[in-house]
Structures are given as structure tokens and as C-alpha cells.
Design a protein around this motif. Structure first.
Motif, PDB file in Angstrom:
ATOM      1  N   LYS A  50       0.825  -1.210   0.000  1.00  0.00           N
ATOM      2  CA  LYS A  50       0.000   0.000   0.000  1.00  0.00           C
ATOM      3  C   LYS A  50       0.861   1.263   0.000  1.00  0.00           C
ATOM      4  O   LYS A  50       0.354   2.359  -0.200  1.00  0.00           O
ATOM      5  N   MET A  51       2.172   1.087   0.252  1.00  0.00           N
ATOM      6  CA  MET A  51       3.095   2.223   0.279  1.00  0.00           C
ATOM      7  C   MET A  51       3.983   2.181  -0.965  1.00  0.00           C
ATOM      8  O   MET A  51       4.703   1.201  -1.183  1.00  0.00           O
ATOM      9  N   PRO A  52       3.953   3.225  -1.799  1.00  0.00           N
ATOM     10  CA  PRO A  52       4.771   3.245  -3.023  1.00  0.00           C
ATOM     11  C   PRO A  52       6.249   2.985  -2.756  1.00  0.00           C
ATOM     12  O   PRO A  52       6.927   2.351  -3.568  1.00  0.00           O
ATOM     13  N   SER A  53       6.755   3.432  -1.611  1.00  0.00           N
ATOM     14  CA  SER A  53       8.179   3.272  -1.306  1.00  0.00           C
ATOM     15  C   SER A  53       8.578   1.813  -1.118  1.00  0.00           C
ATOM     16  O   SER A  53       9.762   1.471  -1.198  1.00  0.00           O
ATOM     17  N   ASP A  54       7.609   0.930  -0.871  1.00  0.00           N
ATOM     18  CA  ASP A  54       7.910  -0.490  -0.649  1.00  0.00           C
ATOM     19  C   ASP A  54       7.782  -1.339  -1.909  1.00  0.00           C
ATOM     20  O   ASP A  54       8.349  -2.427  -1.986  1.00  0.00           O
ATOM     21  N   ARG A  55       7.031  -0.875  -2.884  1.00  0.00           N
ATOM     22  CA  ARG A  55       6.651  -1.743  -4.003  1.00  0.00           C
ATOM     23  C   ARG A  55       7.840  -2.220  -4.821  1.00  0.00           C
ATOM     24  O   ARG A  55       7.831  -3.333  -5.343  1.00  0.00           O
ATOM     25  N   ASN A  56       8.859  -1.381  -4.950  1.00  0.00           N
ATOM     26  CA  ASN A  56       9.997  -1.736  -5.793  1.00  0.00           C
ATOM     27  C   ASN A  56      11.197  -2.251  -5.010  1.00  0.00           C
ATOM     28  O   ASN A  56      12.277  -2.429  -5.579  1.00  0.00           O
ATOM     29  N   LEU A  57      11.013  -2.494  -3.714  1.00  0.00           N
ATOM     30  CA  LEU A  57      12.113  -3.039  -2.929  1.00  0.00           C
ATOM     31  C   LEU A  57      12.365  -4.487  -3.323  1.00  0.00           C
ATOM     32  O   LEU A  57      11.433  -5.240  -3.613  1.00  0.00           O
ATOM     33  N   SER A  58      13.624  -4.890  -3.320  1.00  0.00           N
ATOM     34  CA  SER A  58      13.966  -6.268  -3.671  1.00  0.00           C
ATOM     35  C   SER A  58      13.561  -7.217  -2.547  1.00  0.00           C
ATOM     36  O   SER A  58      13.400  -6.807  -1.387  1.00  0.00           O
ATOM     37  N   ASP A  59      13.417  -8.496  -2.887  1.00  0.00           N
ATOM     38  CA  ASP A  59      13.107  -9.503  -1.872  1.00  0.00           C
ATOM     39  C   ASP A  59      14.210  -9.567  -0.820  1.00  0.00           C
ATOM     40  O   ASP A  59      13.936  -9.796   0.365  1.00  0.00           O
ATOM     41  N   ASP A  60      15.461  -9.369  -1.243  1.00  0.00           N
ATOM     42  CA  ASP A  60      16.580  -9.395  -0.296  1.00  0.00           C
ATOM     43  C   ASP A  60      16.465  -8.260   0.719  1.00  0.00           C
ATOM     44  O   ASP A  60      16.770  -8.440   1.907  1.00  0.00           O
ATOM     45  N   THR A  61      16.013  -7.096   0.258  1.00  0.00           N
ATOM     46  CA  THR A  61      15.846  -5.956   1.162  1.00  0.00           C
ATOM     47  C   THR A  61      14.746  -6.229   2.179  1.00  0.00           C
ATOM     48  O   THR A  61      14.891  -5.919   3.370  1.00  0.00           O
ATOM     49  N   ILE A  62      13.653  -6.834   1.724  1.00  0.00           N
ATOM     50  CA  ILE A  62      12.557  -7.174   2.635  1.00  0.00           C
ATOM     51  C   ILE A  62      13.017  -8.223   3.642  1.00  0.00           C
ATOM     52  O   ILE A  62      12.690  -8.147   4.839  1.00  0.00           O
ATOM     53  N   GLN A  63      13.798  -9.194   3.177  1.00  0.00           N
ATOM     54  CA  GLN A  63      14.316 -10.221   4.086  1.00  0.00           C
ATOM     55  C   GLN A  63      15.231  -9.604   5.137  1.00  0.00           C
ATOM     56  O   GLN A  63      15.171  -9.956   6.326  1.00  0.00           O
ATOM     57  N   GLU A  64      16.072  -8.665   4.714  1.00  0.00           N
ATOM     58  CA  GLU A  64      16.961  -7.988   5.660  1.00  0.00           C
ATOM     59  C   GLU A  64      16.156  -7.201   6.692  1.00  0.00           C
ATOM     60  O   GLU A  64      16.488  -7.176   7.880  1.00  0.00           O
ATOM     61  N   ARG A  65      15.078  -6.581   6.246  1.00  0.00           N
ATOM     62  CA  ARG A  65      14.225  -5.823   7.156  1.00  0.00           C
ATOM     63  C   ARG A  65      13.572  -6.755   8.179  1.00  0.00           C
ATOM     64  O   ARG A  65      13.452  -6.411   9.365  1.00  0.00           O
ATOM     65  N   THR A  66      13.156  -7.928   7.723  1.00  0.00           N
ATOM     66  CA  THR A  66      12.554  -8.906   8.632  1.00  0.00           C
ATOM     67  C   THR A  66      13.559  -9.372   9.673  1.00  0.00           C
ATOM     68  O   THR A  66      13.236  -9.500  10.865  1.00  0.00           O
ATOM     69  N   ILE A  67      14.795  -9.611   9.242  1.00  0.00           N
ATOM     70  CA  ILE A  67      15.847 -10.007  10.182  1.00  0.00           C
ATOM     71  C   ILE A  67      16.086  -8.904  11.208  1.00  0.00           C
ATOM     72  O   ILE A  67      16.257  -9.166  12.409  1.00  0.00           O
TER      73      ILE A  67
END
Length: 214
Positions: A50-67
Motif C-alpha cells: 500500500k506504500m509506493p516506497s515499498d513496491r519496488n524493494l527487492s526480496d533481499d531488502t525485505i528479508q533484511e528488514r525482517t531479520i
């Protein structure tokens, strides 16, 4: 590691949790006790479409954020990893046991974590009778607003949206959904009857369906 809820409360009061016990695996009786009595948060660091800033983030970036979220939680709270589908989006979330010593402080801490990890919302359930069950918006156009609900449903049939799924000891799955009244928005102490949130979530689900079908 199987969780005994009674000993958990003692450990949490003393603040002696360490990283070796996280993520935890609950017994069904322990998770049902938490759902019935409160004292937990559900939070994610996954992609917020729902946030434009998140839509183009790579899967690796999302995984790092989860960690990074697990690092924030470890040594402070006991938690279990959880899978879920919300508004058509799959994500990894965390079911976190609260200390229940300073509820207002803990609520604020997790709202800040939701904002830090760019999440549209968190779920906060205060341990009291009856429980105070809140779906709190932490980013976006509804930031600072929340809705309340009461209770949960255990799901035994095949469902495709709006559910959470926990792995239990010794080897089973517990699938459930929490009940919320999205027709009443709460801002501070003011309650407003509106379809705004219902339409917001419905439109997002329809958009997701159109993307999958295109």
C-alpha cells in the motif's frame, strides 16, 4: 521449543529471555490461552504494497528488514514466526508475547516498530478481561487511527485470505482469524461510524485480484 505459558509469565516478568529460545513453537493450549486472555502483538516487517516506497524493494531488502525486526525483538520478547494472508498479500509475521507490566508503554513501542518497518498496521491485544483487541494503523493515510474487535475464530476449512497460521508442537498447524469492527474508526477517544476502512481494504483486495488476473 515448546512454550509453557505459566513459566513464560515468570520469565517475562524477570526479563531474562535470551536469543536462544526464539523463535518459539507454542502448544495449542498455550496459544489458545493467549488468544483468550490477551497480552500479545502481531507484527511484520514484510512488504507493504500500500506504500509506493515499498513496491519496488527487492526480496533481499525485505528479508533484511525482517531479520532486523527479529533483532529488535530478541532478548526483549518471546515470539513465534507466523505465516498469513491479509488483503490478498502473503507475509511472514511474528506473534509476540508482551510483558504486561506497562501496557501503554508496550503499545507505544510496537506502534513505533510498525512505523519503523513501514507497516500499514499492527495488532495489539491487551491482557485484561475482556481483552482489548486493536488493529492499529501505523503508516499511510490512516496512521494514528485504529479499530477494535473481540474474539477470534479457529479456521478448519480452506480459506484464501485474512488468516494467520502458526506451527504448533509437536507437528500441527493452527489457523485462525481475529474479529474486528472495521465500520467504527477510533481517533483518540472519538468513535466514528464510517465505511472508509471497509472500502479501503475491499478496494485493495480487488486491485490485487486484478493484478493476478492480468
Amino acid at each position: 521449543m515448546q512454550l509453557n505459558l505459566r513459566s513464560t509469565s515468570k520469565f517475562l516478568t524477570k526479563g531474562t529471555w535470551t536469543s536462544i529460545i526464539n523463535p518459539m513453537t507454542y502448544s495449542q493450549s498455550a496459544i489458545e490461552k493467549l488468544l483468550n486472555e490477551g497480552g500479545y502483538v502481531m507484527i511484520s516487517a514484510g512488504r507493504n504494497n500500500k506504500m509506493p516506497s515499498d513496491r519496488n524493494l527487492s526480496d533481499d531488502t525485505i528479508q533484511e528488514r525482517t531479520i532486523n525486526l527479529t533483532i529488535d525483538l530478541t532478548n526483549l520478547y518471546a515470539y513465534s514466526s507466523m505465516m498469513g494472508v491479509y488483503n490478498g498479500d502473503n507475509e511472514t509475521s511474528f506473534f509476540v508475547i508482551l510483558h504486561n507490566i506497562s501496557p501503554n508503554v508496550e503499545r507505544t513501542v510496537f506502534i513505533q516498530l510498525g512505523h519503523k518497518y513501514n507497516q500499514e498496521s499492527i495488532i495489539y491485544v491487551k491482557r485484561t478481561t475482556p481483552t482489548i483487541q486493536q488493529f492499529i494503523y501505523t503508516t499511510g493515510e490512516f496512521s494514528g487511527k485504529y479499530v477494535e474487535g473481540q474474539g477470534y475464530e479457529v479456521l478448519t476449512t480452506n480459506v484464501t485470505d485474512d488468516y494467520s497460521e502458526l506451527k504448533l508442537c509437536p507437528d500441527s498447524i493452527f489457523k485462525f482469524t481475529l474479529n474486528f469492527d472495521f465500520g467504527t474508526v477510533i481517533i483518540g477517544k472519538t468513535r466514528i461510524k464510517t465505511r472508509q476502512l471497509i472500502d479501503h481494504h475491499t478496494n485493495y483486495v480487488l486491485t490485487n485480484q486484478q493484478k493476478r488476473n492480468s
